[in-house]
Design a protein around this motif. Structure first.
Motif, short mmCIF file in Angstrom:
data_model
loop_
_atom_site.label_atom_id
_atom_site.label_comp_id
_atom_site.label_asym_id
_atom_site.label_seq_id
_atom_site.Cartn_x
_atom_site.Cartn_y
_atom_site.Cartn_z
N ASN B 69 1.27 8.65 2.31
CA ASN B 69 0.24 7.97 1.52
C ASN B 69 0.63 6.52 1.22
O ASN B 69 -0.22 5.66 1.07
N TRP B 70 1.93 6.29 1.08
CA TRP B 70 2.40 4.93 0.83
C TRP B 70 2.42 4.10 2.10
O TRP B 70 2.03 2.94 2.09
N ARG B 142 -3.29 12.20 2.16
CA ARG B 142 -4.42 12.75 1.40
C ARG B 142 -5.07 11.64 0.61
O ARG B 142 -4.39 10.85 -0.05
N LEU B 143 -6.41 11.63 0.66
CA LEU B 143 -7.16 10.62 -0.06
C LEU B 143 -7.27 11.03 -1.53
O LEU B 143 -7.71 12.12 -1.84
N THR B 144 -6.83 10.14 -2.42
CA THR B 144 -6.94 10.45 -3.85
C THR B 144 -8.08 9.68 -4.50
O THR B 144 -8.54 10.03 -5.56
N GLY B 145 -8.51 8.62 -3.85
CA GLY B 145 -9.51 7.74 -4.46
C GLY B 145 -10.89 7.90 -3.87
O GLY B 145 -11.74 7.02 -4.04
N PHE B 228 -5.23 5.87 -1.99
CA PHE B 228 -4.14 6.79 -1.66
C PHE B 228 -3.15 7.00 -2.80
O PHE B 228 -2.21 7.78 -2.68
N LEU B 229 -3.32 6.24 -3.90
CA LEU B 229 -2.38 6.33 -5.02
C LEU B 229 -3.14 6.56 -6.31
O LEU B 229 -3.11 5.73 -7.21
N GLY B 230 -3.89 7.63 -6.39
CA GLY B 230 -4.65 7.88 -7.61
C GLY B 230 -6.04 7.29 -7.53
O GLY B 230 -6.62 7.16 -6.45
N GLU B 231 -6.58 6.93 -8.70
CA GLU B 231 -7.97 6.47 -8.77
C GLU B 231 -8.08 5.01 -8.37
O GLU B 231 -7.15 4.23 -8.52
#
Lengths: 318, 265, 263
Positions: B69-70, B142-145, B228-231
């Motif tokens: 994700n990073w 994984r898409l988080t946003g 990718f890092l939360g909202e």
């Protein structure tokens, strides 16, 4: 200078490199190409032909001087110049990955041809230069002659009134060269003014109504090939006659000009009045009862003109 | 002077741009060796970085627990930057073969000579981004946003491709040979890496932290990682947008002036 | 071959080595990337991953710089050796190789000279990286003896990799084909412990790094720097490149024989 002439250049100068020690590629060129003529720009590599053409075709700005093409200033009205000229470049700069048809269609768009006319126009031009069968082949597979013909077709897409051909036949075989010449003549008959650069004397001689000889960035001679050659000197008439009659024949010939050194068995004279004196020479010889076996008139060549103007020969220096 | 049946009454920057971008796309298909590396490189980078630096996510406070994700957005962004530079490459080739002179001699608006290839670069970038993202998901990203987050990645990519295309074209018009290719590649590489490319700002120490903090590339990367890092937050978005708009204006002006400069020497 | 005396062969080989070194020195564009890029990544890594050395799986190190030296050296030597290989291909492309074949130079000398040139450059790179990074806080625990082993290892690694490149050059005769291997070298480097310890990796990636001989070469060099002058470190730093060298050199010899026979 007539402002209606399709190409007029006045004191055109182009420097390259640093301003303290510039290379003067073009060094004060005056030029006038008249409507409907084929104008030959003759000179060796590096003489300034291509740089002049690059300025006249708006690719390069002059360092100083002015020029107009098709009635428009090449700097201030570059866009209008571009709309009216066709240019075929020295190295037939065509993308080898594209087909002939694709190139023509791209060119048509870039020149603002109406969408409905693009395909018919491309087909017509391919037909004209004899590339219909190769239209959908990639240009990378074309021969040198085919590329030049395609290049010519590309330059005609918008029916330009002025056509620039930069060394159109350099590197072509004699057959392809003659085909291209014929096409240039045909275009010219249809009313297109043509400026062509060449380093081939024969090409300038065959095609051009007038030529300019450029050397070291300067035009050193300008005029119709015939006149330029005439300026260099009288044409040489060579004859052979029956053995024993040489002395009489020499006396007759001497009436028309200075005798010239020739090979054994041949007599030569420089015709002071030019080529039209030939009939008189023949008539006088006939009056003296001398039968001429062989007769040959040698005009000074453009190479002689070039040599006389620049001090060096063009051919053999390539 | 006789008037032509084919007088240029249908000249338009849009029409010419479309034709030029179509040419670019077609040539890309016909010479895939120019395209495949620009696709393979980001895929490799995404996998290699997230595999090599797998443990980086275990640092206290790291914004994600998936290294892919990073590093996936980084790989996508680097790929987009090099798609722009690729335009510089093809332009150098067009200049070297003389084809570019043909384009310049045409009466088509100058803007089309830049805009056409630029559109092609955008299309190319979208293809690369999409494929790299698909591979990335295969490797566990994984898409988080949500969709907005993914949109941020596309915006950042297209924006950066524009910036680097302007840079690549400007250099190509000025150098006109393969020296230019080395310069545009190297400068971009250095600028992109002196940022939060490898680790978040808070992890860095010393000089790199000072440089990365002010490097606009950090803003662009922050934008690209929104999904990718939360909202997605406006705070994480605007800096990147600003950097991309500003950068595009600068480099496209640089390119346009370079194009004009071709007439001068 | 007319003069087979070992002394003559040696002199010829030396001359060939000198030529290949000079070629590198005179073309900074070829050399600079193989010096600058590894240093750039070392500097970048030290600032980026300075805090990562405390992660589980990391060996005990004083600084990330000490940790990264081995990766920097191998990276530089790998990049440099690709150049040596493609120079041989350029010789074939422009015909110089055949002029050498036509001369009484020993065939082996042509190849060995090239590889010796690469070795000298590899050792020089190792020395350069080590010395340059000392003022930035690099500390080689293995001391002078450790540094010497690292130097030798750098040279051997250069031969090992340049051997593959030479084999490729002799087989294809195309410098483009040799340059085409570059991405493979890059991949081999990344799928190893060059930048991070294997112990911190997971899954398939870790398995690949475990199977990658470059991991062990790097760990040998790394131990010389961060642990000290130990037998196991020396063994890894020297035996791994020697092993690769045996394979690549025999490949290169076979390709040389084929090219000479095809002439």
């Amino acid at each position: 200078m007539s402002s209606r002439s399709p190409i007029v250049a006045s004191q055109l100068v182009r420097h390259f490199g640093s301003s303290d020690n510039p290379v003067r590629a073009v060094d004060g060129v005056d030029l006038e190409v008249r409507e409907g003529e084929i104008f030959g720009f003759l000179g060796p590599n590096g003489a300034g032909k291509s740089t002049t053409v690059r300025m006249l075709t708006t690719l390069l700005r002059p360092t100083s001087g002015t020029a107009s093409v098709a009635g428009f200033d090449i700097v201030r009205e570059a866009d209008k110049v571009r709309r009216n000229i066709g240019v075929a470049l020295q190295d037939a700069a065509i993308d080898p990955l594209m087909t002939g048809n694709e190139l023509l269609e791209l060119q048509a768009v870039l020149y603002g041809i109406a969408p409905s006319s693009v395909k018919p126009r491309a087909g017509e031009l391919l037909e004209r230069v004899g590339l219909t069968a190769a239209a959908d082949r990639r240009v990378g597979t074309y021969s040198g002659g085919m590329r030049r013909r395609l290049d010519l077709a590309l330059s005609l897409i918008h029916e330009p009134t002025v056509l620039f051909l930069d060394e159109p036949t350099t590197g072509l075989d004699p057959m392809s060269r003659v085909t291209l010449w014929e096409e240039v003549r045909r275009l010219n008959k249809e009313g297109t003014t043509v400026l062509l650069t060449t380093q081939y004397l024969e090409e300038a001689d065959q095609l051009a109504d007038r030529v300019a000889i450029i050397d070291g960035g300067k035009i050193v001679r300008e005029g119709a090939p015939r006149d330029l050659k005439a300026q260099v000197g009288a044409p040489t008439l060579l004859i052979t006659v029956d053995h024993g009659l040489e002395a009489t024949a020499s006396r007759v010939l001497a009436e028309f000009g200075d005798m010239r050194p020739t090979a054994e068995g041949t007599l030569g004279v420089g015709l002071a009045a030019g080529a039209r004196a030939v009939t008189d020479v023949v008539r006088r010889l006939d009056e003296e009862g001398i039968v001429v076996h062989h007769l040959e008139l040698n005009e000074p060549s453009l190479d002689d003109v070039f040599a006389e103007a620049t001090g060096h020969r063009l051919e053999g220096e390539k | 002077m006789s008037t032509s049946h084919f007088s240029p009454t249908h000249l338009s920057a849009v029409r010419s741009s479309r034709a030029l971008s179509a040419r670019g796309m077609r040539n890309m298909r016909r010479l895939p060796s120019t395209f495949i590396p620009t696709l393979a490189m980001p895929i490799f980078q995404a996998i290699a970085f997230s595999g090599t630096f797998f443990a980086i996510t275990k640092l206290p406070g790291f914004p994600t627990d998936r290294s892919i994700n990073w590093y996936l957005p980084l790989a996508v962004i680097m790929g987009s930057a090099f798609a722009g530079v690729g335009l510089g490459f093809t332009t150098i080739r067009d200049i070297e073969t003389g084809f570019f002179d043909r384009l310049r001699m045409s009466p088509t608006p100058r803007s089309a000579l830049i805009l056409g290839p630029l559109i092609m670069t955008w299309v190319r970038t979208v293809i690369v981004v999409t494929m790299v993202v698909i591979v990335g998901f295969g490797f566990g990203a994984r898409l988080t946003g949500g969709v907005i987050g993914l949109l941020c990645l596309y915006v950042a990519s297209i924006g950066l491709a524009t910036v680097s295309a302007g840079w690549g074209l400007g250099i190509a018009y000025r150098f006109r040979d393969m020296r230019g290719a080395a310069i545009m590649q190297l400068t971009l590489f250095v600028v992109m890496f002196l940022s939060s490319a490898q680790t978040p700002l808070y992890v860095m120490t010393g000089w790199l932290h000072s440089v990365a903090r002010v490097n606009p590339a950090t803003n662009v990367l922050r934008l690209s990682r929104q999904g990718f890092l939360g909202e997605v937050t406006w705070n994480g978005v605007w800096g990147g947008l600003l950097a991309l708009v500003g950068g595009s204006i600068l480099t496209l002006t640089f390119a346009y002036r370079g194009l004009r400069g071709l007439e001068r020497d | 071959m007319t003069a087979a005396a070992p002394a003559v062969a040696l002199r010829q080989t030396a001359a060939m080595s000198k030529r290949s070194i000079l070629a590198l020195v005179r073309q900074p564009a070829l050399v600079v990337p193989s010096i600058v890029f590894p240093l750039f990544f070392a500097a970048l890594g030290t600032s980026s991953f300075g805090r990562a050395t405390g992660l589980p799986g990391f060996p005990k190190v004083d600084s990330f710089l000490d940790f990264s030296l081995a990766g920097t050296i191998v990276q530089g030597v790998l990049f440099g050796s690709v150049q040596s290989g493609s120079a041989l291909a350029t010789d074939i492309e422009n015909g110089f190789f055949y002029r050498l074949l036509a001369s009484p130079t020993s065939r082996l000398g042509i190849l060995v000279g090239r590889l010796m040139g690469a070795a000298a450059y590899g050792a020089a790179q190792t020395a350069f990286f080590t010395v340059l990074l000392i003022p930035f806080g690099l500390h080689v625990k293995g001391g002078v003896a450790g540094a010497v082993v690292m130097l030798v290892s750098g040279g051997l690694t250069a031969i090992a990799i340049a051997g593959f490149m030479a084999a490729m050059a002799l087989r294809t005769g195309s410098s483009e084909a040799v340059q085409g291997i570059f991405p493979l070298v890059f991949i081999a480097l990344f799928f190893s412990s060059a930048f991070f310890p294997r112990q911190t990796m997971s899954g398939a990636y870790r398995h690949i790094a475990n199977a990658n001989p470059i991991s062990y070469l790097i760990e040998g060099l790394r131990d010389l720097c961060i642990t000290g002058f130990t037998a196991s470190a020396c063994a890894k730093a020297l035996l791994v490149p020697i092993g690769i060298m045996v394979i690549s050199f025999s490949l290169a010899l076979r390709s040389l024989a084929k090219r000479v026979a095809a002439q």
